[in-house]
Structure formats: structure tokens, C-alpha cells
Design an enzyme around this catalytic site. Structure first.
Site, PDB file in Angstrom:
ATOM      1  N   MET A 258      -6.740  -4.328  16.948  1.00 23.30           N
ATOM      2  CA  MET A 258      -8.206  -4.356  17.005  1.00 23.30           C
ATOM      3  C   MET A 258      -8.787  -5.560  17.748  1.00 23.30           C
ATOM      4  SD  MET A 258      -9.167  -1.597  15.952  1.00 23.30           S
ATOM      5  CE  MET A 258      -7.614  -0.788  16.241  1.00 23.30           C
TER       6      MET A 258
ATOM      7  N   LYS B 212       0.838  -1.210   0.000  1.00 29.63           N
ATOM      8  CA  LYS B 212       0.000   0.000   0.000  1.00 29.63           C
ATOM      9  C   LYS B 212       0.869   1.254   0.000  1.00 29.63           C
ATOM     10  CE  LYS B 212      -2.211  -1.128   3.758  1.00 29.63           C
ATOM     11  NZ  LYS B 212      -1.568  -2.441   3.936  1.00 29.63           N
TER      12      LYS B 212
ATOM     13  N   GLY C 276      -4.368   1.802  14.219  1.00 33.89           N
ATOM     14  CA  GLY C 276      -4.732   1.455  12.846  1.00 33.89           C
ATOM     15  C   GLY C 276      -4.789   2.624  11.896  1.00 33.89           C
ATOM     16  N   GLN C 277      -4.825   3.855  12.420  1.00 30.98           N
ATOM     17  CA  GLN C 277      -4.959   5.015  11.545  1.00 30.98           C
ATOM     18  C   GLN C 277      -3.733   5.921  11.713  1.00 30.98           C
ATOM     19  OE1 GLN C 277      -9.109   6.545  10.865  1.00 30.98           O
ATOM     20  NE2 GLN C 277      -9.366   5.843  12.961  1.00 30.98           N
TER      21      GLN C 277
ATOM     22  N   CYS D 113     -11.821   2.449  17.011  1.00 33.73           N
ATOM     23  CA  CYS D 113     -10.607   1.634  16.891  1.00 33.73           C
ATOM     24  C   CYS D 113      -9.644   1.746  18.068  1.00 33.73           C
ATOM     25  CB  CYS D 113      -9.906   1.881  15.552  1.00 33.73           C
ATOM     26  SG  CYS D 113      -8.922   3.353  15.421  1.00 33.73           S
ATOM     27  N   MET D 114      -9.616   2.860  18.777  1.00 31.55           N
ATOM     28  CA  MET D 114      -8.595   3.000  19.812  1.00 31.55           C
ATOM     29  C   MET D 114      -9.125   3.295  21.218  1.00 31.55           C
ATOM     30  SD  MET D 114      -6.148   2.216  18.072  1.00 31.55           S
ATOM     31  CE  MET D 114      -5.274   2.080  19.603  1.00 31.55           C
TER      32      MET D 114
END
Lengths: 772, 215
Positions: A361, A87, A398-399, A176-177
Site C-alpha cells: 500500500m 489471524k 492486500g485482499q 488498494c491495487m
């Protein structure tokens, strides 16, 4: 600095030029792509953090003319040292999908009509005023993102909390966090990891808890593999609910039943105590024992409220609590053999081994997410394996800026850039820096994300502005929240770069500048702040999310709070924001340094980055004379928690007899709105699928590629079966990647959440399968 | 910058390329390799090691079926990781040993009737981190992406002089892997593979400028 095409080319020509191109081969080109016209063959390389996950790899973007045309890993960035994943290596192609949103659009009747962006901004401002005057300040809301740059989140907080006076500010990092945050807060009293990625080169043992790092954090996974290859005696244990690429590369794969990681973690602690592997010196000096409420519910009903009531307990009481989790009892709960539990405990307990735990996650999207975070910290605290190189309980993100923007700037309903709205001293600090009256900042938090979308459905919220995120794919129990967003007299503004199911429900769409089309900063998993300048001009009327908010704020009369010019607003915002963190516990690097380096870690004290927090050898915020100082807690001691095993909100039964687990694949990031527009990535992974265990598939009479209908109490999705494909779930579980908007798996999932963190559980609900 | 006349200093015909394409190269613009990692030299041992390990026969064998046009066709821009052009199992999961069994040292694959190209970075075990197969040729939506020209060949400064390294050395610092042997791309395969000290003659190019006295 704002660049248009002409000034960009001028500035590019002045920069240092390193060439890469210029061919005299007819008929030879990269993947048959059209070639840039008039390319000089000169590439200029500029640093940026990758746009995608929270690892925070440094990339170098190759620029030719006014376009990004190539990528290299940034060798100066200590995160990835020149390596990327597939990616990252193609990230620049995400800028150039043909359907980029270039102009503002406003709903007129059933049609979205293009308008000048200033007209759209006028409409947003007047709609905010109108909604507040009709239904009150708490009927307008903003929903942002861990992909917001730090300035994006900062101005959003200043406008909503400081100026409009509503705490209706949330971000998708809640999805997510949030459990990672409440885990840190309850165990240590201060957020974000104590360690850093350098732990990877020091550790002898890695345990990945419900974390398919080979696909989700591939660059860090590669660092682990490289360390194992180099040192030879490194052990990687994959502790998970399904077999993945990470399981295959690990030395041992251990599968547990969904939600029973709670029992496994407690059993590991039981064994550590039984074998007297406790680091007593550390435990006596640096920890205290606590318990909280149990049977705490699942939040599936509207207006759900929960407040924990922590109570101090003795070590003996804690030890007694653990008697419910002997390896044999935990085996019955979790399906993990007592032998494997003892093996895990022996790795954590061995005083000669440095152990790093990784999770993301699997532990956070968990109805007991806060608890399982606490329990893994327990293991590291009992053994004293924390805050030293290689000994690291490490919560990954994740971000790209879940830490930087959402956790550090505090774009959540209860948070401020420093502290929480409930505390007067924190409100005072914010009011002073923001230059707003103290009374503006409401001391009561309003809605967390799930409840915010419920409020939108109920009509308590009438106006919502969504930036850099795609909730009409990612909200659990999606049918309810999409219907809510589509109701009459709800007004939805969406700022994005491509059309998505979320822009489909919008009344106003704003064309957003993407990533390196604007200046900004991200903050990654290891407390590293990463600056990028505007590297290429954005198309059409695109505008940075920060500047969109500033434009609306000024239209609402807040010129005084948003006075900056377009040439210097990012620098000014950064230096204003930095005042909130002016202490050795959180000091941030100055703007000038961020511009120079490929990321700088905080706390940045006396010109130095802090790599291991709470350890006096590395962290100047520790009390003088101490060895460890968990200064997030008043007495400097970390909390070991007695947290029991409790089952998921919805477990399989006779009617709905399968677990549904959801997640990602390496090729696509989140909802795929960017990665699906990258040719290499789409071609490698064109559509989603449902992974089924081979024996379950045989019983169902389904072979690879045949259609299966996945049905829950909330919705259904029909998609192709993948048997012995990339991942293999155990019997009784199916797994679906959520990137594909043609198969909205979140119409099937359940909006149950951890009562402490309010983070939904996307990994566990009950479904049944039908062959189509 | 150099004056044009000074740059027109030589021409060279490059090895195998001459078989299909006979160019006279005129060095029109001097180009530098982007991204020479600072540890390029200190990690140079890799090259010697590969040289020692590779049998001479394997270095000098001929095949010639891999050519630059397909080489670039599998990449998006200079330095991008190539896609996997052959069939891989649907699972294509984690089994690095399978990739490495062909791509670490190369060799003939009967099924594909081809020599496997040798990876210049076998130390990276997580192959699928960067290399993905192609499951469809279609796109999700069309793209406005444009690419640039591949690096030119034959960039010698003098007739017959060794050309500088035209590409980034990140992940591609092992010269022997790509520039020798039957799996090598025909146009860039060297004819003098029995010599192991590549950097004796081929140097990276860090700048396009010329030396100028400052004082």
C-alpha cells in the site's frame, strides 16, 4: 454444491476421518468455551485459502459435525508450508460472531424489517428496472470487492456489463491495487507479478518499499527471516516513512519523507548509471525509454479527467532527466542521506547479488502510485534483475482475491474478463462468451470508485449494490460519501455477513454466506488460483454473493445468461470464465485440478504452472529462441520511464502541520468487521490509537493514553495517543490504524488519487493535533 | 472400525497426572493425530539436537506449576497458538530476542516466579506473527463459537505401553521442548526424559481404522 445441515452431516460422515478430540477430563476446555454438543471427536480436515489477506496462505479447516472448530496451516500449500499468522490460525472463529446477519432486511420508514430473502431479491430487481427506466442504465451501479470470489466477480461483470449494458462496475481493489495494475500495464503491458514467492528463498537482498511486511504479510516476512537465518548473508532493508516491526527486524531501516520515494528511486537509477552497473546487454535487448506528462494533478475535484501521453525518449535523454536526482539533490528532497542512497544503489547494482523488492500500500496508495511502481521497475530493468529466481520486483496484494477477482476477472469500469471495453475485439469476445448482443457492451468506461461515490452524492447514480466490502469506513473524505449515500432517492443494497457502518446506510441488507459456507476460488499475489469447497453450512437464509446476483439476474429476465443449477454453478462459471484466458499468456487450470491442489499458478500451460514469466526458461509464452520476452508490449520490450518527483496533494503547512498516515495492524484485517469478532484478536487489539513521535507528544503535552484530537480540513477524530508503541512515526507525522469503526479516520483523510490509476492516497494528508 | 470389546484392551496410569487425578484409562475410541507433516521424519534431527543440548538436570527438574487446564485455557482449539499470558511491553515490537531469551531454552524467571515453557519452534523468529497478548477480557460482540474437547491422555493400547502421539506435529515436532523439564506441563511431562529417541516408542497415529486385506 449447496449443503444443508442434514446432508452436510451425512457427507461428513462419509469423508475420511481423522480424530483429534474426546476427553475425559472434567473442567478442562479451550479458553473456557462452551463445548460442542454431541461432538464425535472426529475432525475432518478440508483445504481452503485463508479468508484474510492477499498472501493466500493455505489453511486446513478442522470440521466437527457441521461446525468449523480448528485450523492448521496447510503443509501442501507452497505459500505458507504449514505456517499461518495469528489471524489465519483463528480465522474460523470469524464465522461465529453472535450478530451474524441471518435474514434479509428491508427499510420500511426508519426501520429495517426482516423479510424472506426472495422478497428482498424481488425488490432489488424491481428497483434496478425502475431506476434504469427513470434515469438511465448508468444510474445503477455495483461496488464489489477483492474479497469477492472469482465467480462472484464474474457474474457481476456479466450482469452489469453484458446484460444491463453499464460499465458502472467497480471494486474496492481500486482503493488498494489500481496503481499496481497501471504500473504493470505502463511498464510491461500486462498485469501481475512476473515472479513468485519462491523468489524469497533465492534472493540475497530484500528492499521493502513503504511496506510493513512483519505485520501485513507476516507469513512472507517469516519466510524472509528464515532465509536470512539459514543462509546468513541475506540483507533486509526497510525503506519506509515510519519505524515499524519490519524496521526492527531488518538489517537497516531508512526513513524518507512522504512522497519522496520518487526521488530516492530516481537517485538509485542515477547511481546505477554513474557507476556503470547497468546490465547493457539486457537493457539494449529488452527495454525502451519513455516519458509522460508531468504536473498531472490530484483528482480532488469532481469530473477530473487525465490521459497520459507517452513519448519515446533516448537513453541519453533519460540520463539527462536523472541529473535532477543526484544522491545529494535527492537527499535534500527525501531526507535520506546521499550515503544511504549510494548504499541502496550498490545493493541493486552488485551483479553478484539477487535483489527482490517488495511493496504494497505504501507505493500503491500514493498520488503518484503509477509512477513509483514504474520507477522501481526501472531499477530492476536497468540492472536486468527481473524474471529470474530471486531477482524480482514484487507487488504484494492486500485482499484474498484482489488479483483473482478484480484484476483477472476485470471488475473495474474499463475492464472485461479479457481486455478492456474500449477495444472492439475484446467486446466481441465477451459478447460471444456471454451470449449477449455486441451492442450491449458499452465502449465507454464510466466511473472509477471515487468518482462513482461522487456520482452517488451528486445523484448521477441512484442505485448501488455493495457486496463484501465496507466503504462507509474505507472511503477517503468519508463524510461526503456517507451523506451522499443517505440522500433521499438513493437506494443502497448491501450484502454482508455482519452489521457494519455500511449496512447502516442500506435500504436492503442481504445475508451473505461467508468464505467456506460457499464454494469459490480466490487468486493471490503470485498468480495462484485457490479453490475451496463449501465446508460448513451457512446460518439462516444466507446465500452466496454469486447466487444473489444470479437470482436478481433471472428476475431481470436474463435466465439464458444465468442458467446454472445450484449444484454445479461454480464449476460451470469457472469453465465459462476460463475461456477468456485461453492463451499461453494467461491459461487457467481446469476446475478438476483446482479442486485437488492447494492452489495452481497461471499461466497454466501444458499441465505446468509458470513460476517466472517473461523468462523463456520458465515461460512457454515467450518467443522461441528468446531469453527474455516482455510479450505484454508489442515489440517484446519493457518500458523504462522518466517520472519526476512531485509532492503530495496536501502537505503540512503552518495551520495543518502534521502528516497523517493510515494503515493496518497485524491483529486486524481491513475494517475489522471479521477480525474484531475473533476473541483472541479483539482482546489483543481492542481499539485504535494515534501514534505520535515522543518529541511531538512532549511538545503537545500529551502522555501515553491521553486523548488527542486529529483535525483536517474535512473532519476530525479524537482518540488515544500511543507513544513509543508498536510503531513510531518520525517528527511531524502521526499514524492511525483504520480498523476501528468507533474512530473513522477516513473522515479526516483526503480523496486525492493517482491521476493514472485513480487510486486514492490514504498515506498523506495534512492535519493538526489538539490535546483534549 | 474395531469392535468395542477388542478396544477395551488396557489401562494405564500416567505419570504426574496421577498425583492429582487418578484415572484408570480404558481405551474406548482410538484416535489419530491430525496433521503429521510428510517431512516429520526427515526433520526429526531437531529432536536429537534438542536432546543433546538440554542438560539432564534441566530435563529432570520438577516444578509442576504448569498444568493442563491453564495450558488449554490459553488456546482456542487443539493446535491453536497460545496467547501471551504475561505482561509484555506496550511496544511488544519485533524484538524477537526478548521472547527467545526465555523461551528458547527455558529457565527460571524470578519476576513471574515460574519456569518459562520452551518453544518447540525457535527457528520461527517472528513471534508476534502468531502470539498476541491480552489487553482486555471483553469482546467486541458476543460469539457463538464452540470448541471441542482436548485430546485425551493415557491412550496406551496396553497396560504400560507407550501412547501414540495425540497431537499435530506441525510446529510441534520437538518432543523434548514440551515434554521435559521444569517448564513442562505437569500432566504431559515424561518421567524418562533421559532417553532421547522419542520416536523409538511413540508413533504418530495416521488413521483410526484397522488393517484390512483388500484382496
Amino acid at each position: 454444491m449447496k449443503l444443508d445441515r442434514r446432508s452436510f452431516i451425512k457427507s461428513a460422515a462419509a469423508g475420511s476421518a481423522i480424530a483429534a478430540a474426546g476427553s475425559i477430563f472434567p473442567g478442562i476446555s479451550f479458553a473456557d468455551w462452551k463445548k460442542q454438543e454431541g461432538a464425535s471427536g472426529q475432525l475432518i480436515w478440508k483445504k481452503a485459502p485463508c479468508r484474510f489477506c492477499g498472501t493466500g496462505c493455505g489453511v486446513l479447516v478442522g470440521v466437527s459435525g457441521d461446525r468449523a472448530v480448528a485450523v492448521k496451516g496447510d503443509p501442501n500449500c507452497s505459500v505458507n508450508k504449514g505456517l499461518c499468522c495469528v489471524k489465519g490460525f483463528h480465522v474460523v472463529q470469524a464465522l461465529y460472531g453472535k450478530d451474524r446477519i441471518r435474514t434479509a432486511k428491508v427499510r420500511k420508514g426508519n426501520k429495517m424489517v426482516e423479510v424472506p430473502i426472495s422478497e428482498a431479491l424481488d425488490l432489488i430487481a424491481s428497483k434496478i428496472q425502475e431506476t434504469i427506466s427513470q434515469t438511465g442504465k448508468d444510474s445503477v451501479a455495483m461496488y464489489g470487492s477483492g474479497q469477492w470470489t472469482i465467480p462472484d466477480g464474474y457474474v457481476a461483470s456479466k450482469l452489469f456489463k453484458g446484460c444491463l449494458g453499464t460499465n458502472n462496475l467497480e471494486a474496492n481493489a481500486r482503493l488498494c491495487m489500481a496503481s499496481a495494475v497501471t504500473g504493470f500495464m505502463t511498464s510491461f503491458g500486462i498485469d501481475e507479478p512476473m515472479g513468485c514467492y519462491e523468489d524469497i528463498e533465492h534472493a540475497d537482498v530484500f528492499v521493502t518499499w513503504g511496506n510493513n511486511m512483519a505485520e501485513m504479510h507476516p507469513v512472507l516476512f517469516s519466510r524472509m527471516l528464515a532465509s536470512r537465518k539459514r543462509k546468513g548473508n541475506v540483507t533486509i532493508i526497510d525503506l519506509a516513512t515510519r519505524s515499524t516491526r519490519s524496521s526492527q527486524a531488518s538489517d537497516k531501516s531508512i526513513l524518507f519523507k512522504p512522497s519522496t520515494d520518487l526521488a530516492v528511486a530516481n537517485a538509485i537509477c542515477y547511481e546505477i548509471i554513474r557507476n556503470d552497473w547497468v546490465n547493457w546487454d539486457f537493457v539494449n535487448k529488452h527495454t525502451t525509454f519513455h516519458k509522460g506528462k508531468t504536473n498531472i494533478g490530484y483528482g480532488t475535484e469532481d469530473h477530473f479527467k487525465f490521459k497520459d501521453a507517452p513519448q519515446g525518449i533516448t537513453f541519453e535523454e533519460y540520463k539527462k532527466f536523472l541529473e535532477d536526482y543526484t544522491p545529494e539533490k535527492a537527499e535534500r528532497i527525501s531526507g535520506v542521506s546521499a550515503m544511504d542512497i549510494k548504499y541502496l544503489a550498490s545493493l541493486y547494482g552488485d551483479p553478484t547479488k539477487k535483489v527482490t523488492s517488495f511493496w504494497c500500500m505504501g507505493m500503491n496508495q500514493h498520488v503518484r502510485g503509477t509512477w513509483i511502481n514504474n520507477l522501481v521497475y526501472n531499477i530492476h530493468l536497468l540492472t536486468g534483475k527481473i524474471s529470474t529466481p530471486g531477482n524480482s520486483p514484487f507487488s504484494l496484494t492486500g485482499q484474498p482475491s484482489a488479483c483473482g477477482t478484480v484484476r483477472e476477472v476485470g471488475t473495474l469500469t474499463h475492464k472485461l474478463p479479457h481486455g478492456v471495453v474500449m477495444k472492439e475485439e475484446h467486446r466481441k469476445m465477451a459478447a460471444e462468451i456471454w451470449d449477449v448482443p455486441l451492442a450491449n457492451i458499452d465502449p465507454k468506461p464510466t466511473y472509477h470508485t471515487v468518482e462513482m461515490f461522487r456520482a452517488l452524492d451528486r445523484g448521477d447514480i441512484r442505485f448501488m449494490w455493495i457486496q463484501v466490502t465496507n466503504p462507509m469506513i474505507t472511503m477517503p473524505n468519508l463524510n461526503r460519501y456517507r451523506k451522499g449515500a443517505l440522500k433521499d432517492d438513493r437506494f443502497i443494497v448491501v450484502s454482508d455477513v455482519y452489521p457494519t457502518p455500511t449496512t447502516d446506510v442500506a435500504d436492503v441488507i442481504l445475508p451473505a454466506a461467508m468464505w467456506i459456507e460457499q464454494e469459490g476460488m480466490y487468486g493471490n499475489s503470485e498468480r495462484r488460483t485457490q479453490h475451496f469447497e463449501q465446508i460448513v453450512p451457512g446460518p439462516g437464509e444466507t446465500m452466496s454473493d454469486t447466487w444473489q446476483i444470479i437470482e436478481v439476474a433471472r428476475r431481470l429476465g436474463f435466465e439464458k445468461q444465468f442458467p446454472w443449477s445450484e449444484d454445479e454453478y461454480i464449476e460451470k462459471i469457472w469453465e465459462e470464465y476460463r475461456r477468456f484466458h485461453d492463451s499461453p499468456k494467461h491459461n487457467m487450470a481446469p476446475y478438476s485440478l483446482l479442486k485437488k491442489r492447494s492452489g495452481v499458478q497461471w499461466p497454466f500451460v501444458n499441465g505446468k504452472e509458470t513460476r517466472w514469466r517473461f523468462n523463456a526458461k520458465y515461460d512457454p509464452a515467450c518467443k522461441p529462441g528468446s531469453d527474455f520476452d516482455f510479450y505484454g508490449k508489442k515489440d517484446g520490450k519493457a518500458w523504462i520511464w522518466a517520472r519526476p518527483y512531485e509532492p503530495a496533494a496536501e502537505s503540512p503547512d503552518d495551520e495543518y502541520n502534521f502528516w497523517l498516515n493510515t494503515g493496518r495492524v497485524i491483529e486486524h484485517w481491513h475494517t475489522g468487521s471479521m477480525t474484531r469478532r475473533v476473541p483472541v484478536l479483539h482482546r489483543a487489539m481492542p481499539e485504535s490509537y494515534v501514534e505520535i513521535n515522543p518529541e511531538d507528544a512532549m511538545n503537545l503535552g500529551v502522555v501515553n493514553g491521553e486523548l488527542v484530537k486529529i483535525i483536517s480540513r474535512r473532519g476530525s477524530v479524537t482518540m488515544k495517543a500511543s507513544i513509543n508503541g508498536r510503531g513510531v512515526p518520525p517528527r511531524g507525522m502521526v499514524f492511525v490504524p483504520f480498523f476501528d469503526e468507533s474512530y473513522k479516520i477516513n473522515e479526516v483523510t483526503l480523496d486525492a488519487f493517482c491521476p493514472i490509476s485513480k487510486q486514492p492516497d490514504y498515506k498523506k494528508c495534512a492535519v493538526r493535533l489538539e490535546k483534549v | 472400525m474395531m469392535k468395542k470389546a477388542e478396544k477395551r484392551i488396557g489401562s494405564v496410569v500416567v505419570g504426574v497426572a496421577a498425583v492429582c487425578l487418578s484415572w484408570i484409562f480404558i481405551s474406548i475410541s482410538v484416535q489419530a493425530a491430525p496433521g503429521i507433516p510428510p517431512d516429520f521424519d526427515s526433520k526429526g534431527g531437531k529432536n536429537y539436537q534438542r536432546y543433546d543440548e538440554t542438560p539432564l538436570a534441566a530435563m529432570t527438574g520438577t516444578d509442576g506449576t504448569r498444568a493442563l487446564n491453564t495450558f488449554y485455557d490459553r488456546r482456542q482449539y487443539p493446535g491453536s497458538p497460545p496467547i501471551i499470558p504475561h505482561k509484555v511491553a506496550t511496544a511488544f515490537s519485533g524484538d524477537t530476542a526478548k521472547c527467545i531469551s526465555c523461551h528458547e531454552r527455558g529457565g527460571y524467571d524470578a519476576e513471574l516466579d515460574a519456569y518459562a515453557p520452551v518453544t518447540p519452534h525457535p527457528e520461527n523468529e517472528n513471534c508476534f506473527q502468531c502470539h498476541v497478548p491480552v489487553r482486555t477480557e471483553k469482546l467486541f460482540v458476543a460469539t457463538d463459537w464452540v470448541s471441542i474437547d482436548p485430546p485425551r491422555l493415557g491412550r496406551s493400547m496396553l497396560g504400560g505401553s507407550p501412547p501414540p502421539v495425540p497431537h499435530s506435529l506441525q510446529l510441534r515436532e520437538d518432543c523434548i521442548a514440551c515434554h521435559t523439564g521444569p517448564g513442562a506441563v505437569a500432566e504431559i511431562r515424561v518421567e524418562h526424559s533421559s532417553r532421547g529417541n522419542c520416536r523409538q516408542c511413540h508413533v504418530p497415529q495416521l488413521t483410526t481404522g484397522v488393517f484390512e486385506r483388500k484382496n
